[in-house]
Design a protein around this motif. Structure first.
Motif, short mmCIF file in Angstrom:
data_model
loop_
_atom_site.label_atom_id
_atom_site.label_comp_id
_atom_site.label_asym_id
_atom_site.label_seq_id
_atom_site.Cartn_x
_atom_site.Cartn_y
_atom_site.Cartn_z
N SER A 72 0.82 -1.23 0.00
CA SER A 72 0.00 0.00 0.00
C SER A 72 0.85 1.28 0.00
O SER A 72 0.31 2.37 -0.05
N LEU A 73 2.18 1.12 0.07
CA LEU A 73 3.03 2.31 0.20
C LEU A 73 2.85 3.26 -0.98
O LEU A 73 2.80 2.84 -2.14
N LYS A 74 2.72 4.52 -0.64
CA LYS A 74 2.78 5.57 -1.67
C LYS A 74 3.90 6.51 -1.27
O LYS A 74 4.19 6.65 -0.07
N LEU A 75 4.49 7.16 -2.24
CA LEU A 75 5.55 8.10 -1.90
C LEU A 75 5.03 9.13 -0.90
O LEU A 75 3.85 9.50 -0.93
N GLU A 100 -2.86 0.69 8.86
CA GLU A 100 -3.39 -0.32 7.94
C GLU A 100 -3.82 -1.60 8.68
O GLU A 100 -4.89 -2.15 8.41
N ILE A 101 -3.02 -2.02 9.63
CA ILE A 101 -3.30 -3.30 10.31
C ILE A 101 -4.50 -3.15 11.24
O ILE A 101 -5.33 -4.04 11.38
N ARG A 130 4.13 -7.13 3.75
CA ARG A 130 3.55 -6.71 2.46
C ARG A 130 2.15 -6.14 2.64
O ARG A 130 1.81 -5.11 2.08
N ASN A 131 1.32 -6.88 3.42
CA ASN A 131 -0.04 -6.40 3.69
C ASN A 131 -0.61 -7.18 4.87
O ASN A 131 -0.03 -8.19 5.29
N ALA A 132 -1.76 -6.73 5.37
CA ALA A 132 -2.31 -7.33 6.60
C ALA A 132 -2.78 -8.77 6.37
O ALA A 132 -2.88 -9.54 7.33
N ASP A 133 -3.02 -9.17 5.12
CA ASP A 133 -3.49 -10.54 4.86
C ASP A 133 -2.47 -11.59 5.27
O ASP A 133 -2.82 -12.73 5.50
N GLN A 134 -1.20 -11.20 5.31
CA GLN A 134 -0.19 -12.21 5.62
C GLN A 134 -0.09 -12.48 7.14
O GLN A 134 0.64 -13.38 7.55
N LEU A 135 -0.82 -11.68 7.94
CA LEU A 135 -0.69 -11.81 9.40
C LEU A 135 -1.69 -12.81 9.95
O LEU A 135 -2.85 -12.89 9.49
N GLU A 136 -1.23 -13.57 10.95
CA GLU A 136 -2.14 -14.47 11.66
C GLU A 136 -3.18 -13.61 12.39
O GLU A 136 -2.85 -12.48 12.80
N ARG A 137 -4.37 -14.12 12.58
CA ARG A 137 -5.38 -13.36 13.34
C ARG A 137 -4.84 -13.12 14.74
O ARG A 137 -4.13 -13.95 15.28
N GLY A 138 -5.14 -12.00 15.32
CA GLY A 138 -4.67 -11.72 16.67
C GLY A 138 -3.97 -10.39 16.75
O GLY A 138 -3.96 -9.62 15.77
N GLY A 139 -3.41 -10.12 17.91
CA GLY A 139 -2.82 -8.81 18.14
C GLY A 139 -1.47 -8.64 17.46
O GLY A 139 -0.78 -9.62 17.14
N VAL A 140 -1.13 -7.38 17.22
CA VAL A 140 0.15 -7.05 16.57
C VAL A 140 0.83 -5.96 17.39
O VAL A 140 0.21 -4.95 17.74
#
Ligand SMILES: Cc1cc2nc3c(=O)[nH]c(=O)nc-3n(C[C@H](O)[C@H](O)[C@H](O)COP(=O)(O)OP(=O)(O)OC[C@H]3O[C@@H](n4cnc5c(N)ncnc54)[C@H](O)[C@@H]3O)c2cc1C
Length: 429
Positions: free
Chosen positions: A59-62, A192-193, A167-177
């Motif tokens: 999602s990064l933009k300059l 984002e997360i 890369r994006n939140a989809d790669q994260l396991e459900r739960g806290g970050v």
């Protein structure tokens, strides 16, 4: 044995200059070398703009608006000068620049070693060896994502990612970050997360708070107009400290005038102090949160006052002065987070980046592994570096900042080649 034979039969090239890296800095160096008819080659381990292809999140933009995206002889020509480029757009922009500059790039050519050999350099790559009178290091300032030593104490079962892994939140396991670091990267990850539905805690050390827009104009407009971005490294009191400062809390979007800790808190992100340690599975945070936030507020206010002052003397069409709410800090921010028994599944280290000079076999690094240079003229005859934070100016590590640095340093390099004289440490004009 086969490898030894391959080593022996590697092709050997001779050129005046080897440029390492085909990001915007290496390509800008190539542009000025070509204009001076200096024979050179640009060696790139991946594709052109490799860092933007492989080391950034989706999602990064300059953070810099399109009008600011310019390189020597080349600038953004689209219809949205106030917008912010996505990663595919940045890659396209840099690819087009490589074509425009007709840069002699050899892709998929990894420089494995640079050695001083007699009065020249021996540059060893996976695709041959080059002998050159000069070397330009344009291999980037952010090759390695920092992971502090405390990361070694993360309990088993909790994923530990760097800013290069995310890369994006989809790669994260459900739960806290838990996000460690609240500069541009950490803030954007937290936003984002959290929006993706995770519980998010952000550990906040020293940071630079900046509004996206001020008095109706993008903050970069003011930084540019007031001359701040042009400030020379020689005018800065503690340049070593300034070179290590975190990137400002900014996001490439005009959705809100400011993305800061207040906005994250409003969206449900828990803000805690700097991560000091992890002991028996419990994260320990500094009690200095209030102080670091007050300091960031103070520095932002001073900057805005300096902009107001500048406007008084240089009338510009803009809105009235405005002030932003101070950072809100809980009376008793949490000092502990039990990682083992809480819901935290992932820790992301948004703790900055550093260059990788593991391939540099010349004694030019200080004890902290930083390259020794004077405004980009490395402490070794005929060696130059480009693209580092505050190399010659505040803007040095930005796309728009490369032109002045590359022009001056490539002029110095041309003199070096012409005189054949050793000019170590001498200043580029
Ligand atoms: C997250 C993030 C956001 C940023 N946002 C902005 C922004 O909004 N605006 C802005 O102006 N700047 C921004 N920057 C800063 C800056 O523009 C980038 O860091 C930029 O990539 C630096 O350009 P460069 O050419 O110096 O290095 P890079 O783009 O990193 O290019 C270096 C090249 O060298 C190659 N290389 C490295 N080692 C070797 C080797 N041994 N052999 C061969 N090739 C090698 C790499 O593959 C790479 O292609 C951002 C940086 C980061 C990290």
């Amino acid at each position: 044995m086969i490898n030894v034979i391959r080593q022996l039969i590697r092709p050997v090239g001779t050129t005046d200059v080897v440029v390492v890296g085909a990001g915007h800095a290496g390509l800008a160096a190539s542009y000025f070398l070509s204009r001076q008819s200096i024979d050179h080659v640009v060696l790139e381990r991946g594709e052109i703009a490799n860092s933007w292809r492989t080391e950034r999140w989706d999602s990064l933009k300059l953070l810099t608006p399109n009008w600011q995206s310019r390189l020597p002889g080349f600038e953004y020509a689209g219809e949205d000068p106030d917008g912010f480029m996505s990663m595919p757009e940045v890659i396209q922009f840099i690819e087009e620049y490589a074509k425009y500059a007709a840069a002699p790039v050899k892709t998929h050519t990894t420089v494995q070693s640079v050695q001083r050999h007699l009065d020249a350099y021996r540059v060893v790559s996976n695709r041959g060896v080059w002998h050159a009178k000069a070397v330009v290091i344009a291999s980037g300032a952010c090759n390695i994502a920092n992971k502090p030593r405390v990361s070694e104490a993360v309990p088993e079962g909790i994923a530990s990612l760097t800013a290069h892994d995310f890369r994006n939140a989809d790669q994260l396991e459900r739960g806290g970050v838990l996000i460690v670091g609240a500069s541009a990267t950490g803030l954007q990850f937290a936003d984002e997360i959290r929006k993706a539905g995770h519980e998010v805690t952000i550990a906040t050390g020293e940071h630079v708070r900046l509004p996206r827009t001020y008095r109706g104009r993008d903050i970069q407009f003011w930084m540019h107009s007031t001359g701040l971005l042009n400030q020379s490294y020689e005018e800065i009191d503690d340049v070593s400290r300034a070179r290590g400062l975190p990137s400002p809390q900014l996001v490439g979007s005009h959705d809100a005038p400011i993305l800061d800790l207040n906005r994250l808190s409003d969206n449900g992100v828990k803000v805690v102090g700097r991560l000091m340690g992890i002991n028996n599975g419990t994260a320990q945070f500094s009690g200095s949160l209030r102080n670091v936030c007050a300091l960031a507020d103070l520095k932002m206010r001073r900057l805005l006052e300096a902009i107001d002052d500048w406007i008084e003397h240089n009338p510009v069409l803009c809105d009235a002065p405005e002030r932003f709410e101070p950072t809100r800090v809980d009376d008793n921010p949490s000092l502990l987070l039990d990682l083992q028994n809480s819901n935290v599944r992932t820790i992301i280290w948004a703790t900055g980046f550093r260059p990788d000079y593991s391939w540099l076999d010349v004694p030019v690094l200080d004890r902290k592994g930083r390259i020794r240079h004077e405004g980009g003229v490395v402490d070794m005859p005929g060696m130059y570096v480009l693209g580092l934070p505050m190399l010659r100016r505040r803007k040095s590590s930005f796309i728009h900042g490369i032109e002045d640095d590359a022009r001056e340093l490539m002029a110095h390099l041309a003199d070096y080649l012409q005189c054949g004289a050793e000019l170590p440490g001498s200043r580029a004009a």
